[in-house]
Design a protein around this motif. Structure first.
Motif, PDB file in Angstrom:
ATOM      1  N   GLU B 183     -12.495  20.822   4.029  1.00 52.33           N
ATOM      2  CA  GLU B 183     -11.925  19.924   4.905  1.00 52.33           C
ATOM      3  C   GLU B 183     -12.526  18.385   4.550  1.00 52.33           C
ATOM      4  N   CYS B 184     -11.698  17.410   4.294  1.00 50.60           N
ATOM      5  CA  CYS B 184     -12.100  16.017   4.274  1.00 50.60           C
ATOM      6  C   CYS B 184     -11.435  15.155   4.889  1.00 50.60           C
ATOM      7  N   GLY B 185     -11.807  13.988   5.126  1.00 51.19           N
ATOM      8  CA  GLY B 185     -10.905  13.048   5.971  1.00 51.19           C
ATOM      9  C   GLY B 185     -11.538  11.774   6.205  1.00 51.19           C
ATOM     10  N   PHE B 186     -11.039  10.891   6.883  1.00 47.96           N
ATOM     11  CA  PHE B 186     -11.369   9.608   7.211  1.00 47.96           C
ATOM     12  C   PHE B 186     -10.740   8.791   8.385  1.00 47.96           C
ATOM     13  N   LYS B 187     -11.489   7.820   8.870  1.00 53.68           N
ATOM     14  CA  LYS B 187     -10.549   7.128   9.920  1.00 53.68           C
ATOM     15  C   LYS B 187      -9.757   5.956   9.421  1.00 53.68           C
ATOM     16  N   LEU B 188      -8.818   5.594   9.716  1.00 56.16           N
ATOM     17  CA  LEU B 188      -8.081   4.486   9.151  1.00 56.16           C
ATOM     18  C   LEU B 188      -7.603   3.695  10.254  1.00 56.16           C
ATOM     19  N   VAL B 189      -8.090   2.443  10.234  1.00 52.23           N
ATOM     20  CA  VAL B 189      -7.444   1.574  11.232  1.00 52.23           C
ATOM     21  C   VAL B 189      -6.530   0.479  10.778  1.00 52.23           C
ATOM     22  N   GLY B 190      -5.499   0.101  11.398  1.00 51.43           N
ATOM     23  CA  GLY B 190      -4.701  -0.895  11.088  1.00 51.43           C
ATOM     24  C   GLY B 190      -3.430  -0.646  10.541  1.00 51.43           C
ATOM     25  N   VAL B 191      -3.079   0.739  10.372  1.00 50.56           N
ATOM     26  CA  VAL B 191      -1.755   1.059   9.668  1.00 50.56           C
ATOM     27  C   VAL B 191      -1.147   2.061  10.702  1.00 50.56           C
ATOM     28  N   PRO B 192      -0.047   1.800  11.111  1.00 57.00           N
ATOM     29  CA  PRO B 192       0.673   2.562  11.902  1.00 57.00           C
ATOM     30  C   PRO B 192       1.033   4.017  11.365  1.00 57.00           C
ATOM     31  N   GLU B 193       1.149   4.992  12.252  1.00 58.65           N
ATOM     32  CA  GLU B 193       1.407   6.463  11.509  1.00 58.65           C
ATOM     33  C   GLU B 193       2.572   6.500  10.902  1.00 58.65           C
ATOM     34  N   LYS B 229      -6.578  13.850   7.949  1.00 56.40           N
ATOM     35  CA  LYS B 229      -7.481  15.172   7.941  1.00 56.40           C
ATOM     36  C   LYS B 229      -6.628  15.825   6.739  1.00 56.40           C
ATOM     37  N   VAL B 230      -7.364  16.295   5.786  1.00 51.70           N
ATOM     38  CA  VAL B 230      -6.831  17.243   4.876  1.00 51.70           C
ATOM     39  C   VAL B 230      -7.607  18.656   4.643  1.00 51.70           C
ATOM     40  N   ALA B 244      -8.599  18.126  -2.447  1.00 48.94           N
ATOM     41  CA  ALA B 244      -8.586  17.270  -1.255  1.00 48.94           C
ATOM     42  C   ALA B 244      -9.168  15.904  -1.489  1.00 48.94           C
ATOM     43  N   GLU B 245      -9.847  15.424  -2.553  1.00 47.53           N
ATOM     44  CA  GLU B 245     -10.239  14.211  -2.578  1.00 47.53           C
ATOM     45  C   GLU B 245      -9.114  13.406  -3.324  1.00 47.53           C
ATOM     46  N   SER B 246      -8.478  14.090  -4.181  1.00 50.93           N
ATOM     47  CA  SER B 246      -7.074  13.424  -5.003  1.00 50.93           C
ATOM     48  C   SER B 246      -6.196  13.112  -3.820  1.00 50.93           C
ATOM     49  N   ALA B 247      -5.930  14.043  -3.113  1.00 50.74           N
ATOM     50  CA  ALA B 247      -4.990  13.555  -2.041  1.00 50.74           C
ATOM     51  C   ALA B 247      -5.329  12.411  -1.499  1.00 50.74           C
ATOM     52  N   LEU B 248      -6.650  12.309  -0.929  1.00 48.20           N
ATOM     53  CA  LEU B 248      -7.077  11.420   0.026  1.00 48.20           C
ATOM     54  C   LEU B 248      -7.165  10.015  -0.926  1.00 48.20           C
ATOM     55  N   GLU B 249      -7.227  10.232  -1.988  1.00 51.82           N
ATOM     56  CA  GLU B 249      -7.397   9.059  -2.943  1.00 51.82           C
ATOM     57  C   GLU B 249      -5.924   8.297  -2.888  1.00 51.82           C
ATOM     58  N   ILE B 250      -4.835   9.165  -2.842  1.00 48.29           N
ATOM     59  CA  ILE B 250      -3.498   8.463  -2.622  1.00 48.29           C
ATOM     60  C   ILE B 250      -3.268   7.829  -1.469  1.00 48.29           C
ATOM     61  N   VAL B 251      -3.734   8.577  -0.351  1.00 47.79           N
ATOM     62  CA  VAL B 251      -3.737   7.617   0.914  1.00 47.79           C
ATOM     63  C   VAL B 251      -4.643   6.426   1.106  1.00 47.79           C
ATOM     64  N   LYS B 252      -5.548   6.475   0.505  1.00 49.24           N
ATOM     65  CA  LYS B 252      -6.454   5.323   0.389  1.00 49.24           C
ATOM     66  C   LYS B 252      -5.793   3.987  -0.282  1.00 49.24           C
ATOM     67  N   GLU B 253      -5.003   4.417  -1.509  1.00 57.40           N
ATOM     68  CA  GLU B 253      -4.598   3.325  -2.261  1.00 57.40           C
ATOM     69  C   GLU B 253      -3.462   2.765  -1.280  1.00 57.40           C
ATOM     70  N   GLU B 254      -2.720   3.526  -0.735  1.00 60.61           N
ATOM     71  CA  GLU B 254      -1.507   2.914   0.225  1.00 60.61           C
ATOM     72  C   GLU B 254      -1.941   2.222   1.156  1.00 60.61           C
ATOM     73  N   ALA B 255      -3.152   2.694   1.915  1.00 64.37           N
ATOM     74  CA  ALA B 255      -3.835   2.265   3.110  1.00 64.37           C
ATOM     75  C   ALA B 255      -4.216   0.693   2.667  1.00 64.37           C
ATOM     76  N   LYS B 256      -4.612   0.682   1.357  1.00 64.50           N
ATOM     77  CA  LYS B 256      -5.389  -0.511   0.964  1.00 64.50           C
ATOM     78  C   LYS B 256      -4.013  -1.845   0.804  1.00 64.50           C
ATOM     79  N   LYS B 257      -2.762  -1.167   0.235  1.00 68.21           N
ATOM     80  CA  LYS B 257      -1.713  -2.131   0.422  1.00 68.21           C
ATOM     81  C   LYS B 257      -1.308  -2.711   1.685  1.00 68.21           C
ATOM     82  N   LEU B 258      -1.465  -1.832   2.506  1.00 64.14           N
ATOM     83  CA  LEU B 258      -1.241  -2.068   3.768  1.00 64.14           C
ATOM     84  C   LEU B 258      -2.203  -2.747   4.659  1.00 64.14           C
ATOM     85  N   ASN B 259      -3.017  -3.153   4.069  1.00 66.00           N
ATOM     86  CA  ASN B 259      -4.380  -3.712   4.716  1.00 66.00           C
ATOM     87  C   ASN B 259      -5.105  -2.882   6.019  1.00 66.00           C
TER      88      ASN B 259
END
Lengths: 267, 267
Positions: B183-193, B229-230, B244-259
């Motif tokens: 299980e891996c994950g993080f907190k993401l602030v500033g992006v609507p679900e 959470k993944v 799990a890390e590859s999947a989260l990497e994709i979320v991170k990239e998208e999150a970056k685009k959305l500030n």
């Protein structure tokens, strides 16, 4: 008493068994078959393995009048349905020239040559009839043997549905029970399709053996014109008509609330 | 080599066979079982008929290690699953006092007495263990016999899923292959679900044996906070982690685009 026509649906594909895909093909087909008066007695998902497919086809031939398979018709190594059908029926696989031409034409349009993989899709069991695929490339299969019918359709929903509507229904009509299908409808002006959609969904859930659809003919918001069409089936024609009318009555009530105007009613 | 654990899913219910319901229970279960390292080799939908259910349970006992049935556990006459399980295993149906108390309590809360119909849900085959239904009323069934496990769950998806998570996984863990779940994950602030949802859907389609979820902890538009959470599974722990890390990497990239701002990473 009318002889019951029983059908089995065999869904072929590991992607369903690992939960990557929900088997909407099976629900579409079972709804469509039920509407035509056919009783679906099994829906079985099997892996992309010859032995598993053969096993279930043989059981189906024993227990049902009609077997419809979906999936496994493509050009790749894991598309094994046709080979399994041939094996289950103890028939040879033969290059079917009509199927070959169908496939060749499809690829010619895209300026692509025939290859071994594409040719693979033209092999059918002896006695098999290719079913034209107006959406994709792999033809379907229709085969009659010992008073049983076996039909193989692609796994891509749009292709499967198109072949079923265009090539299957007319071919199985001779074994279908003498069921009455009634079509009723009307024109509805002044109500956007999106406003009436939830009501159609409710109706769809409420009635069995009934299809209801809206066809937009105007402009959604500024000038909405819809054709509302309902198809109902039943052993008894007047029951089918009653059902269709009850469904349309619900639409009418909702349309009235939304200030829609109804015209050109037919039944 | 690790011994393969094979499972059959039996979906019981005419409403699936007439196309009124799409079999989402089967896709949920097959995804969940695949994730746990179990190989689902059949998904079979059968009518609400004892003989049909018995036939497929017997085949399943012969070919699989684990059979999970869904549907047919309720209080009405057409709920025949438990009776069929008993018949397939040649066991008596016995009033189970634990099941009886579970059901009684549920109805007591609603100030309703036990009736014959409600009591029916407390009958289990000899040796059967009732599984607590935290959502609905009918308990599930867990039964071990001759090194095979048979589990019966309700047809209502929320009930089925709850019993599976709360009561089934721990009971089948002893037969599951030694698979690694990370299980891996993080907190993401500033992006609507709703902005991140399409990416999670893409990831869900891209990876096998991987679960990704977002849990909203803030306010969707004005102050969005998400827990991402993944869960990934694999025979090899480092492979599961990599996935799990590859999947989260994709979320991170998208999150970056959305500030979006990422914190509290774990893996």
């Amino acid at each position: 008493m009318i002889k019951e026509v029983k059908a089995w649906i065999l869904s072929i594909g590991n992607e369903i068994l690992i939960g990557r895909i929900t088997n909407t093909n099976a629900s579409w087909l079972s709804k469509r078959l039920t509407f035509l008066g056919v009783k679906v007695t099994r829906i079985i998902t099997v892996p992309d393995e010859i032995d598993d497919i053969v096993e279930e086809i043989k059981r189906g031939l024993d227990k049902a009048d009609l077997i419809i398979t979906t999936g496994g018709l493509g050009p790749t190594y894991d598309d094994k349905t046709i080979e399994a059908v041939a094996k289950a029926l103890n028939k040879e696989l033969i290059l079917n020239s009509i199927a070959f031409d169908m496939i060749k034409k499809k690829f010619e349009i895209a300026n692509l040559p025939m290859t071994k993989e594409r040719e693979k899709m033209a092999y059918l069991p002896e006695g098999g009839i290719p079913l034209k695929n107006s959406v994709g490339t792999a033809p379907g299969l229709f085969l009659e043997t010992n008073n049983k019918i076996i039909i193989s359709l692609p796994g891509v929903p749009k292709e499967m549905e198109a072949i079923f509507e265009e090539e299957v229904i007319n071919r199985i009509s001779k074994i279908l029970p003498p069921i009455s299908v009634v079509e009723c409808g009307f024109k509805l002006v002044g109500v956007p399709e999106s406003s009436i959609a939830p009501i159609l969904e409710q109706i769809d859930k409420k009635f069995s053996n009934l299809y209801i659809k809206s066809h937009p003919k105007g402009i959604e918001v500024s000038n909405p014109i819809l054709e509302i069409k309902v198809l109902a089936s039943d052993n008894d024609k007047s029951e089918a008509k009653k059902k269709a009318e009850s469904a349309l009555e619900i639409v009418k009530e909702e349309a009235k609330k939304l200030n829609g105007k109804i015209s050109e009613e037919y039944c």
